[in-house]
Each structure stands twice: as structure tokens, then as C-alpha cells.
Design an enzyme around this catalytic site. Structure first.
Site, PDB file in Angstrom:
ATOM      1  N   GLU A 164     -26.853  32.374  31.206  1.00  0.00           N
ATOM      2  CA  GLU A 164     -27.525  33.207  30.201  1.00  0.00           C
ATOM      3  C   GLU A 164     -28.974  32.790  29.961  1.00  0.00           C
ATOM      4  O   GLU A 164     -29.385  32.533  28.826  1.00  0.00           O
ATOM      5  CB  GLU A 164     -26.718  33.226  28.902  1.00  0.00           C
ATOM      6  CG  GLU A 164     -25.356  33.866  29.116  1.00  0.00           C
ATOM      7  CD  GLU A 164     -24.646  34.315  27.853  1.00  0.00           C
ATOM      8  OE1 GLU A 164     -25.109  33.975  26.747  1.00  0.00           O
ATOM      9  OE2 GLU A 164     -23.615  34.999  27.966  1.00  0.00           O
ATOM     10  N   GLU A 364     -18.100  35.788  32.539  1.00  0.00           N
ATOM     11  CA  GLU A 364     -17.578  35.711  31.166  1.00  0.00           C
ATOM     12  C   GLU A 364     -17.264  37.115  30.688  1.00  0.00           C
ATOM     13  O   GLU A 364     -17.962  38.073  31.046  1.00  0.00           O
ATOM     14  CB  GLU A 364     -18.576  35.075  30.189  1.00  0.00           C
ATOM     15  CG  GLU A 364     -18.729  33.589  30.339  1.00  0.00           C
ATOM     16  CD  GLU A 364     -19.678  32.961  29.310  1.00  0.00           C
ATOM     17  OE1 GLU A 364     -19.716  33.427  28.155  1.00  0.00           O
ATOM     18  OE2 GLU A 364     -20.375  32.016  29.688  1.00  0.00           O
TER      19      GLU A 364
HETATM   20  C1  BG6 Z   1     -21.834  33.247  25.974  1.00  0.00           C
HETATM   21  C2  BG6 Z   1     -22.030  31.800  26.364  1.00  0.00           C
HETATM   22  O1  BG6 Z   1     -22.985  33.676  25.330  1.00  0.00           O
HETATM   23  O2  BG6 Z   1     -20.835  33.580  25.096  1.00  0.00           O
HETATM   24  C3  BG6 Z   1     -20.869  30.890  26.024  1.00  0.00           C
HETATM   25  O3  BG6 Z   1     -22.347  31.701  27.713  1.00  0.00           O
HETATM   26  C4  BG6 Z   1     -20.290  31.289  24.703  1.00  0.00           C
HETATM   27  O4  BG6 Z   1     -21.330  29.573  26.042  1.00  0.00           O
HETATM   28  C5  BG6 Z   1     -19.754  32.709  24.815  1.00  0.00           C
HETATM   29  O5  BG6 Z   1     -19.316  30.426  24.200  1.00  0.00           O
HETATM   30  C6  BG6 Z   1     -19.106  33.211  23.556  1.00  0.00           C
HETATM   31  O6  BG6 Z   1     -19.999  33.099  22.500  1.00  0.00           O
HETATM   32  P1  BG6 Z   1     -19.678  32.305  21.165  1.00  0.00           P
HETATM   33  O7  BG6 Z   1     -20.961  32.285  20.409  1.00  0.00           O
HETATM   34  O8  BG6 Z   1     -18.602  33.056  20.498  1.00  0.00           O
HETATM   35  O9  BG6 Z   1     -19.254  30.947  21.586  1.00  0.00           O
END
Ligand code: BG6
Length: 464
Positions: A164, A364
Site C-alpha cells: 500500500e 488483501e
Molecule cells: C490494509 C493494510 O490497509 O488493510 C493492512 O495493508 C491492514 O496492514 C488492513 O491491517 C486492514 O486495515 P485495518 O486498519 O483494519 O487493520
């Protein structure tokens, strides 16, 4: 459906600082994430990253669970501060051994390792000399990448550069990668990260001619909030600063004129050198990996209200001069306020593939929720199953549409600590038995989604 390729990489993701804990073990040096929870800007009442899921001491058990689910791949990040000890670049052999053992264990279980080189956890010794806000960062990153390629390049085929990269520029202070007491030009920061990425890819070509490497930004389709032409202009603007600038630079080797002119208008121009622009021209990736959580809806910011809008990687991403992100009333939300848009997933996949024509890997996708551990040690996360069911269905449709896909590695393999919302915002297929501050027994417990996903993998998505 029979849509998914035979060798499709079904798996899941994690990142080092959110899962490993053990911040003082194995010769690791401090990182900016170790003390993020001690900063005034960190939300109160939630845990930080010192212990996390203690994966550093449970990794074998965790890999066994992934193998039981039938994972074909596992995307994890290597912790920069476990590998490099100081600005001189000295290597911590204990750190190398940790990941070497992890990779061997994955391969033994026929799980393809997909390695993120850098996922938010800048070593303190780099932050102290200015972090990603400096040119020197690009050399330090190149050296670190080189060490990884030399040590693991023979065993690891798939590599991701920077997780990201766009969120460093768009939500850097919320997720802790940019110090909250510093005023930085986010676009200059982005430029240094782009150069660092390009230098890393250049090294990769020298050292790992048979491997594959790609970027891993957070990408999402942008809707125009209304059919007002001005809102459509905002949509186009947001497309550029939310998505395309980060992929254009790596896939096309240059910044678009729209982006550069937009920066000029706002007095946020970036400094670039001839040498950097040359490096950026020659760092094409083999595939695109991206993280998808939800779409964005934009309007021209004329009626912008400075009310308490939650801002993070998925919400409130207003970019002054470009556009304002607003709520989409057609979409449902998670318990943590992130919109849920499976159809938007299909559309995003199509847009990215149509624009760059490179194979795609999803690194993700997932739902953060307050899972409940029942008295009989079960976790009924039907909302997670529903979320994945719908997203995988749409991914199947995107493949039918013509998108070439390598794999799907949702967030996350097991529970871990969210970037800024603690451990209670759970994402895993496996529950880790701890609360925000009560560490309990850290036991790993399979959620209902564990069994469901196992079946999806076993049947190669046919029943979805
Ligand atoms: C992404 C990141 O933005 O989202 C992760 O790459 C992150 O590191 C994931 O954990 C979920 O976001 P959050 O803020 O709920 O942890």
C-alpha cells in the site's frame, strides 16, 4: 463454476508487525511500529504491536493450520528491522534464519511463499535519518531488497515490493507510517517510495531472473456521487490520486500529465531528478498485486463539511483540490464503518486489467469484525463467510469477463492487530485467544470460516 485456473493460488495474508510480536527477540532492532501505541495520536483503549499474535513463537503451529486449510500460498511480509541492524546495512543472521525456516516449512507443506518486502514497519534507525521523506531511503531500501533477493531468491518465486505505497501518501499519519508531528509533502514522500520500489525491481532483475515481482497498492473503483458533470470530474481526479498514479509509475514508467498539473495547481510540486526518472522508466513489474476492501464514491468538494469524518485507508479520503470522498447509501457497512461492495470488486479487477494488461493477484480483501468466542470454543462468523462468498463469486465473474488472475490471498490468515483499531477488529480464519490487554492463553481456535474456506480451496471455488 469451473472458472478458477487449476494452479490458482488460494491462500491468505499477514504482515510481520501485525502478527509476529516478539519485538525484542531474535536480534530485531526497534521499528516505528513498536511504540506507535505510545504516541498521543494512537487511539486510546486498544493494544499496540509489542505482542500481537506472538506468531514469532507460534509460527510452526500457524503454518500447520494454513496447511490444514489447504493453502496453496501464503503472503507474509519480512520485517526490515529483523534483517538489517543499522544504517551501515549490517545483517542480523538470526532474522534471516527465522524467515528461512518459515519459508522451508511452507515449501514442505506445498504452500507457495509470497513475500512482501516492506509492510509499514520502518526501522527506527531509518526514521531517525528522515525515513521515506529522504532520497537516502531509496538506497537503504535497495540494499535491504538485495539482501532478501540473495538470501531467499532461490526459494521464493513471488515478491511484492511495498505494501500500500499509496496509503503512505493518503493516510500515512493514521496508520503510523508518517510521524504525526511532521508536516510532509505526501507526494514527495510517494515519489521517494516509487524510486525505492524501482531500484528494488532493478536489483531483482539482476539477482532473480526467474522470479516474479509486483507492486501491492490498495486499489478501488471510484464512483461519481451524482450525475452532475462536476462530480464526474471529481471521480476522474480521485481515480488518479487514489489509484492510477501508483500503478502508472510502475507499469508505464511515468507520472501522468493530469497528476503533475494537479500538483502544480495546488503548489505541491515534487522534485525529481533525471536519474530518478530514468530508473522509473525501467522497472516494469511481472504482475499487479492489489488489496481491495471497498469502492470509493466522490464528489467535487464545494459543499465540503469539516465534520467528524472517520479517515483511514478506506474512508474519508478527501484530497484537497482533487475531490471529496462521501458515503455511498447503496452499500452496507462493516461494524467498523467500511463499506462492503462485492460487485465493485469485479469492476475494480476489470478496470485494472483493462488499463495495464498484467496478471492480477489479490493480496488483501476481508472483513474486520468483533468475533465472539462462544462458551463451547466455537466462533460463528457467518458474516465473514457471506462476505467472502460474495467477493469470490464476483472474482469468478471477473475471470469470465476476461481478467487474468494468479491468486487470492485475503486478509488475514489468522487474527492479528489492526493498523489502528486493535485486536478486537478481527480478520482471521483462525481466532487468537487474547483481548486488547488480557493476553489469556493465545490459543489458536478455528472459526466457522476456517472450515468454509478449506472447502472452497479443496473444490477450487467450484461450489461458489
Ligand atoms: C490494509 C493494510 O490497509 O488493510 C493492512 O495493508 C491492514 O496492514 C488492513 O491491517 C486492514 O486495515 P485495518 O486498519 O483494519 O487493520
Amino acid at each position: 463454476m469451473g472458472k478458477f485456473p487449476k494452479d490458482f493460488l488460494w491462500g491468505a495474508s499477514t504482515s510481520a508487525y501485525q502478527i509476529e510480536g516478539a519485538i525484542n527477540q531474535g536480534g530485531k532492532v526497534p521499528s516505528i511500529m513498536d511504540k506507535f501505541d505510545e504516541q498521543a495520536s494512537y487511539p486510546k483503549g486498544i493494544t499496540g504491536f509489542k505482542i500481537a499474535s506472538d506468531h514469532y513463537n507460534h509460527w510452526k503451529e500457524d503454518v500447520a493450520l494454513m496447511a490444514e486449510m489447504g493453502f496453496k500460498s501464503y503472503r507474509f511480509s519480512i520485517s526490515w528491522p529483523r534483517i538489517i541492524k543499522n544504517v551501515q546495512g549490517d545483517i542480523n543472521e538470526e532474522g534471516i534464519k527465522f524467515y528461512d525456516d518459515l519459508i522451508d516449512e511452507l515449501l514442505k507443506n506445498k504452500i507457495e511463499p509470497v513475500v512482501t518486502i516492506f509492510h509499514f514497519d520502518t526501522p527506527d534507525f531509518i526514521q531517525e535519518v528522515g525515513g521515506a521523506c529522504t532520497n537516502e531511503f531509496t538506497n537503504l531500501f535497495e540494499h535491504y531488497s538485495e539482501v532478501l533477493f540473495k538470501k531467499f531468491g532461490k526459494k521464493v518465486k513471488y515478491w511484492l515490493t511495498i505494501n500500500e505505497l499509496n496509503m503512505f501518501a493518503l493516510a500515512g499519519q493514521v496508520i503510523g507510517v508518517v510521524p504525526s508531528d511532521k508536516k510532509v509533502n505526501p507526494w514527495q514522500l510517494m515519489h521517494h517510495l516509487n524510486v525505492a520500489q524501482a531500484k528494488s525491481i532493478r536489483k531483482f532483475r539482476e539477482i532473480c531472473p526467474n522470479g516474479k515481482i509486483g507492486p501491492a497498492p490498495n486499489i478501488s473503483s471510484v464512483y461519481s456521487n451524482t450525475n452532475k458533470p462536476e462530480d464526474y470530474t471529481a471521480k476522474l481526479n480521485m481515480d488518479i490520486v487514489r489509484n492510477w498514479v501508483y500503478l502508472d509509475i510502475v507499469c508505464r514508467g511515468e507520472y501522468s500529465s493530469f497528476f503533475m498539473n494537479g500538483l502544480k495547481k495546488m503548489g505541491l510540486e515534487i522534485e525529481t531528478t533525471k536519474e530518478e526518472l530514468e530508473i522509473l522508466k525501467n522497472s516494469k513489474p511481472d504482475f499487479i498485486a492489489f488489496n481491495y476492501y471497498a469502492t470509493m464514491t466522490a464528489q467535487m468538494p464545494e459543499k465540503q463539511k469539516a465534520e467528524n469524518v472517520k479517515k483511514d485507508q478506506q474512508s474519508g479520503l478527501t484530497i484537497p483540490g482533487f475531490g471529496e470522498a462521501v458515503k455511498n447509501d447503496k452499500l452496507q457497512k462493516t461494524q467498523f464503518g467500511w463499506e462492503i461492495d462485492p460487485v465493485g470488486f469485479r469492476n475494480t479487477l476489470r478496470e485494472v486489467y483493462d488499463r495495464y494488461n498484467l496478471p492480477i493477484m489479490i493480496t488483501e480483501n476481508g472483513i474486520g469484525a468483533k468475533d465472539v468466542l462462544e462458551k463451547n470454543a466455537e466462533i460463528h462468523d457467518d458474516y465473514r463467510i457471506d462476505y467472502y462468498q460474495k467477493h469470490i463469486q464476483q472474482m469468478g465473474l471477473a475471470i469470465e469477463d476476461g481478467v487474468e488472475m494468479i491468486g487470492y490471498m485475503p486478509w488475514s490468515a489468522i487474527d492479528l492487530v489492526s493498523t489502528h483499531e486493535g485486536i478486537s477488529k478481527r480478520y482471521g480464519f483462525v481466532y487468537v485467544n487474547r483481548d486488547e490487554f488480557d493476553l489469556k492463553d493465545m490459543k489458536r481456535i478455528k472459526k466457522d470460516s476456517f472450515y468454509w474456506y478449506k472447502d472452497v480451496i479443496k473444490t477450487n471455488g467450484e461450489k461458489i
